[in-house]
Scaffold this motif. Structure first.
Motif, PDB file in Angstrom:
ATOM      1  N   MET A   8      45.318  67.918  44.253  1.00 14.65           N
ATOM      2  CA  MET A   8      45.743  69.378  42.856  1.00 14.65           C
ATOM      3  C   MET A   8      47.253  68.795  43.143  1.00 14.65           C
ATOM      4  N   SER A   9      47.974  69.327  42.167  1.00 15.99           N
ATOM      5  CA  SER A   9      49.338  69.180  41.508  1.00 15.99           C
ATOM      6  C   SER A   9      49.649  70.379  42.278  1.00 15.99           C
TER       7      SER A   9
ATOM      8  N   ALA B 196      38.936  69.530  40.216  1.00 17.16           N
ATOM      9  CA  ALA B 196      40.336  68.014  40.457  1.00 17.16           C
ATOM     10  C   ALA B 196      40.544  68.002  39.139  1.00 17.16           C
ATOM     11  N   GLU B 197      39.158  67.202  38.719  1.00 20.32           N
ATOM     12  CA  GLU B 197      39.822  66.755  37.265  1.00 20.32           C
ATOM     13  C   GLU B 197      40.524  67.339  36.418  1.00 20.32           C
TER      14      GLU B 197
ATOM     15  N   GLN C 165      41.650  70.595  35.944  1.00 17.95           N
ATOM     16  CA  GLN C 165      43.099  70.907  36.574  1.00 17.95           C
ATOM     17  C   GLN C 165      44.580  69.935  36.352  1.00 17.95           C
ATOM     18  N   GLN C 166      43.954  68.753  36.815  1.00 16.13           N
ATOM     19  CA  GLN C 166      44.832  67.020  36.302  1.00 16.13           C
ATOM     20  C   GLN C 166      44.873  66.552  34.789  1.00 16.13           C
ATOM     21  N   ASP C 167      44.076  67.242  34.355  1.00 15.50           N
ATOM     22  CA  ASP C 167      43.881  67.107  32.748  1.00 15.50           C
ATOM     23  C   ASP C 167      44.488  68.349  31.910  1.00 15.50           C
TER      24      ASP C 167
ATOM     25  N   GLY D  43      46.000  71.190  33.426  1.00 14.91           N
ATOM     26  CA  GLY D  43      46.793  71.868  33.927  1.00 14.91           C
ATOM     27  C   GLY D  43      47.133  73.442  34.769  1.00 14.91           C
TER      28      GLY D  43
ATOM     29  N   ASP E 130      46.972  73.871  47.027  1.00 12.67           N
ATOM     30  CA  ASP E 130      47.955  73.306  47.830  1.00 12.67           C
ATOM     31  C   ASP E 130      48.181  74.233  48.459  1.00 12.67           C
TER      32      ASP E 130
END
Length: 288
Positions: free
Chosen positions: A1-2, A201-202, A204-206, A208, A226
């Motif tokens: 996760m970012s 997770a995917e 969120q990455q794509d 934001g 996080d």
């Protein structure tokens, strides 16, 4: 996760000294305090895990942010805007930025409507043509890894994990900045849990999008978060980096939660269960 910056204007959500109380049905009975001044914050594109056992008040925090229960005190800010006591029309406008995925996807889907009808509704309401709405539904289904022909089927034709993917697709439709995830995998088996968590997770990455991820399972929040805040009887008793809180918790209550998390290996589960009983047989001086 970012991991995003967490101060000042970089805070997407800020909850300050939130208090919630429920009034018993009996006349003259004193209100029951559920949250005792909870404060937390969430950055853009970040995941905050909110963990605690049943009755700790964690879902109440999510419901207060969504405006489903009234706040008795404190403030809730979304992108700097006070959303604590919004009227119904104002709340509808905020829903474009703030969505939710509940624990039971089937109860949140109309059993008499096809998936396409359910997912098309927000697009049609905003004036999108039927053809364009259907295309956008197809894109959403592809985003959650479901075939396009799923839009012509009813909720009962899907497994629990597939229904949760549909619920996630519905939450993504207005392109929100924050999704409240209230025990979204607790009703799923361990294998399906992992697949749905990977999907979160995917996405969120794509996109934001940020998540407030509510769960009773420390192993689950470690996987997606996080940072983690631990709630006990309406109070936050521990918070910090996800790895530190979920691997080496300092508070006895958090330690008990960790030992209560299930493991797939039966031998490891037996060791963890024995440690849980040993901890609970010890001092209870930490209890609030």
């Amino acid at each position: 996760m970012s991991t995003m910056a967490e101060s000042g204007p970089d805070r997407l959500l800020e909850v300050q000294d939130l208090k919630v109380q429920f009034r018993p049905k009996r006349r003259l009975a004193r209100p029951f305090q559920v949250l005792h001044g909870v404060s937390l914050h969430l950055g853009f594109g970040e995941t905050l895990g909110l963990v605690g056992e049943s009755g700790s008040g964690k879902s109440t925090i999510g419901r207060a942010i969504l405006g489903l229960v009234p706040a008795a005190g404190g403030r809730i800010h979304l992108e700097g805007r006070d959303i604590t006591h919004l009227k119904q029309r104002e709340r509808r406008a905020v829903s474009k930025e703030l969505q939710v995925v509940f624990q039971d996807p089937y109860s949140s889907l109309n059993p008499a409507r096809t998936i396409g009808d359910t997912l098309s509704e927000p697009f049609l309401v905003s004036g999108t043509s039927g053809q364009d709405a259907r295309k956008r539904v197809g894109t959403l289904l592809d985003r959650v890894h479901l075939p396009s022909d799923a839009m012509d089927r009813l909720p009962r034709e899907f497994s629990g994990g597939q229904r949760q993917r549909i619920a996630i697709a519905r939450a993504l439709a207005p392109k929100p900045k924050l999704i409240i995830c209230d025990e979204p995998v607790s009703a799923l088996d361990l294998t399906t849990q992992a697949r749905v968590l990977d999907l979160f997770a995917e996405i969120q990455q794509d996109t934001g999008v940020a998540y407030l991820f509510i769960s009773h399972d420390l192993d689950v929040v470690r996987y997606v978060s996080d940072r983690v805040s631990v709630l006990y009887r309406g109070n936050i008793v521990e918070e910090g980096d996800a790895e530190q809180v979920t691997v080496d918790p300092q508070h006895p209550y958090t330690q008990r939660l960790l030992l209560a998390s299930p493991l797939s290996d039966p031998d490891e589960q037996a060791v963890r269960r024995a440690a849980w009983h040993e901890l609970n047989a010890g001092s209870t001086s930490w209890r609030l």
